[in-house]
Design an enzyme around this catalytic site. Structure first.
Site, PDB file in Angstrom:
ATOM      1  N   LYS A 100      12.238  -1.575  -7.189  1.00 52.76           N
ATOM      2  CA  LYS A 100      11.448  -2.184  -6.127  1.00 52.76           C
ATOM      3  C   LYS A 100      11.128  -3.588  -6.626  1.00 52.76           C
ATOM      4  O   LYS A 100      10.357  -3.762  -7.574  1.00 52.76           O
ATOM      5  CB  LYS A 100      10.169  -1.400  -5.859  1.00 52.76           C
ATOM      6  CG  LYS A 100       9.350  -2.070  -4.761  1.00 52.76           C
ATOM      7  CD  LYS A 100       7.978  -1.472  -4.610  1.00 52.76           C
ATOM      8  CE  LYS A 100       7.077  -2.451  -3.893  1.00 52.76           C
ATOM      9  NZ  LYS A 100       5.701  -1.985  -3.810  1.00 52.76           N
ATOM     10  N   GLY A 161      -3.566  -3.386  -1.223  1.00 51.44           N
ATOM     11  CA  GLY A 161      -4.920  -2.899  -1.493  1.00 51.44           C
ATOM     12  C   GLY A 161      -5.974  -3.309  -0.481  1.00 51.44           C
ATOM     13  O   GLY A 161      -7.147  -2.975  -0.640  1.00 51.44           O
ATOM     14  N   ALA A 187       2.406  -1.682   1.536  1.00 52.78           N
ATOM     15  CA  ALA A 187       1.210  -2.485   1.277  1.00 52.78           C
ATOM     16  C   ALA A 187       0.261  -2.658   2.452  1.00 52.78           C
ATOM     17  O   ALA A 187       0.661  -3.002   3.557  1.00 52.78           O
ATOM     18  CB  ALA A 187       1.588  -3.881   0.739  1.00 52.78           C
ATOM     19  N   GLY A 188      -0.990  -2.416   2.188  1.00 55.77           N
ATOM     20  CA  GLY A 188      -2.032  -2.712   3.160  1.00 55.77           C
ATOM     21  C   GLY A 188      -2.461  -1.558   4.037  1.00 55.77           C
ATOM     22  O   GLY A 188      -3.417  -1.685   4.808  1.00 55.77           O
ATOM     23  N   ASN A 209      -0.326   3.091  -1.975  1.00 55.03           N
ATOM     24  CA  ASN A 209      -0.929   3.483  -3.246  1.00 55.03           C
ATOM     25  C   ASN A 209      -2.441   3.529  -3.098  1.00 55.03           C
ATOM     26  O   ASN A 209      -3.047   4.595  -3.126  1.00 55.03           O
ATOM     27  CB  ASN A 209      -0.504   2.506  -4.350  1.00 55.03           C
ATOM     28  CG  ASN A 209      -0.898   2.963  -5.755  1.00 55.03           C
ATOM     29  OD1 ASN A 209      -0.355   2.532  -6.744  1.00 55.03           O
ATOM     30  ND2 ASN A 209      -1.869   3.864  -5.881  1.00 55.03           N
ATOM     31  N   THR A 210      -3.042   2.344  -2.883  1.00 59.64           N
ATOM     32  CA  THR A 210      -4.503   2.264  -2.817  1.00 59.64           C
ATOM     33  C   THR A 210      -5.096   3.143  -1.726  1.00 59.64           C
ATOM     34  O   THR A 210      -6.168   3.719  -1.911  1.00 59.64           O
ATOM     35  CB  THR A 210      -4.939   0.803  -2.568  1.00 59.64           C
ATOM     36  OG1 THR A 210      -4.258  -0.041  -3.484  1.00 59.64           O
ATOM     37  CG2 THR A 210      -6.440   0.639  -2.783  1.00 59.64           C
TER      38      THR A 210
END
Lengths: 257, 72
Positions: A100, A161, A187-188, A209-210
């Protein structure tokens, strides 16, 4: 949905939810959350081993490599040279040719430096890597990445995040119509509806992830995300009704008194 | 005859090791399993097949990396 496999670079995946492994309380929680998410693909970062404290546990002891596809990333790289170095180190660790690719442009937004990204992707594709680039929501950049050989693209929904969800659904929708490789929204993402929306727009997968690791109950959120990605995908394939300004009654007038 | 000790750098820290030790020897001394580990010697990424063949010299800089938790 049997048969709705995601195919990227010769790999076949059942789950369309990809998860990161950072920001968890400990490895036991990481493992439980990943299991609850049903993910097949798990991203990891490439960093120095702790050689002074050898009692420290290793993440890979908690993730069965037979069960999960490890996707190393070039997190923390702000220039082409660093990204290439980390990608090559990731491959030298002997797991796969998947990478990635992140070439970051700015510390506050963590937005990609798309010029650097395209340059690094070109080189890595030539070296035989299976490059999954973390990009922005610009369909032109996405197409350039495809043209140089990336088998999929990973446009951000919002800053890493940030939990803001899909900030530009219109661009993502255009990208999905113009770009003919799998699109993994990365992301996001903040909560389940964001993931479902990404899939309803037509994304082939979502990476987060977050959203999971930072939730108050990560295991529960991981499960929610599993259902959200599944529901969004089903809804997309089911073909939604069009949006109308005015009402269309659902019950017939015939037979009324 | 005992081999002399030399000074090398491993993951940014100074460290002593036996002259003519191999990278493989160093990994064994550090109890690091070679699977899923990447090694860079003076900025050159090593093929794991060479670990036992590459000898360490005074001033060598070794980086030993693996996968850790991370999303982006």
């Amino acid at each position: 949905m049997t048969g709705d496999r995601l195919i990227i670079g010769g790999y076949e995946f059942k789950s369309r939810l990809f998860v990161g492994t950072g920001k968890y309380k400990d490895f036991a929680e990481t493992k439980k959350a990943i299991e609850a998410s049903g993910a097949d693909v798990v991203t990891v970062a490439v960093r120095r081993i702790n050689i002074t404290d050898r009692t420290k546990e290793n993440l890979l002891d908690y993730l069965d490599p037979k069960k999960y596809t490890i996707l190393p990333n070039t997190a923390g790289c702000y220039n082409v040279e660093d990204a290439l170095r980390y990608a090559r180190l990731a491959r030298a660790a002997g797991v796969s040719d998947l990478i990635k690719l992140e070439v970051l442009g700015d510390e506050r937004t963590l937005f990609p430096d798309t010029a650097g990204l395209i340059e690094a992707a070109k080189i890595l594709v030539k070296e035989g890597f299976i490059v999954l680039p973390y990009t922005n929501d610009d369909p032109i950049v996405a197409q350039k990445l495809v043209d140089i050989g990336c088998p999929a693209v990973m446009p951000l929904a919002a800053p890493i995040g940030s939990g803001l969800g899909i900030r530009n659904p219109y661009n993502l929708k255009i990208m999905m119509e113009m770009v003919k490789v799998p699109i993994i929204v990365d992301a996001g993402v903040g909560t389940a509806s964001d993931a479902a929306l990404a899939m309803e727009l037509g994304a082939d997968a979502v990476l987060m992830n977050t959203a999971i690791a930072g939730a108050q109950d990560p295991i529960a959120m991981a499960e929610a995300m599993k259902y959200a990605v599944y529901a969004g995908r089903l809804a997309y394939k089911a073909g939604r009704i069009p949006r109308k300004l005015y009402a269309t009654a659902s019950s017939p007038i015939e037979g009324m008194l | 005859m005992m081999a002399e000790a030399i000074q090398i750098q491993v993951n940014g820290e100074q460290r002593g090791c036996q002259a003519d030790a191999s990278v493989g020897d160093l990994l064994r001394e550090l109890a690091i399993k070679t699977e899923r580990v990447a090694v860079e010697l003076n900025l050159e990424i090593l093929d794991r097949k060479e670990f036992d063949q590459r000898r360490l010299k005074e001033g060598d800089r070794v980086e030993i990396l693996s996968f850790i938790g991370g999303g982006s």
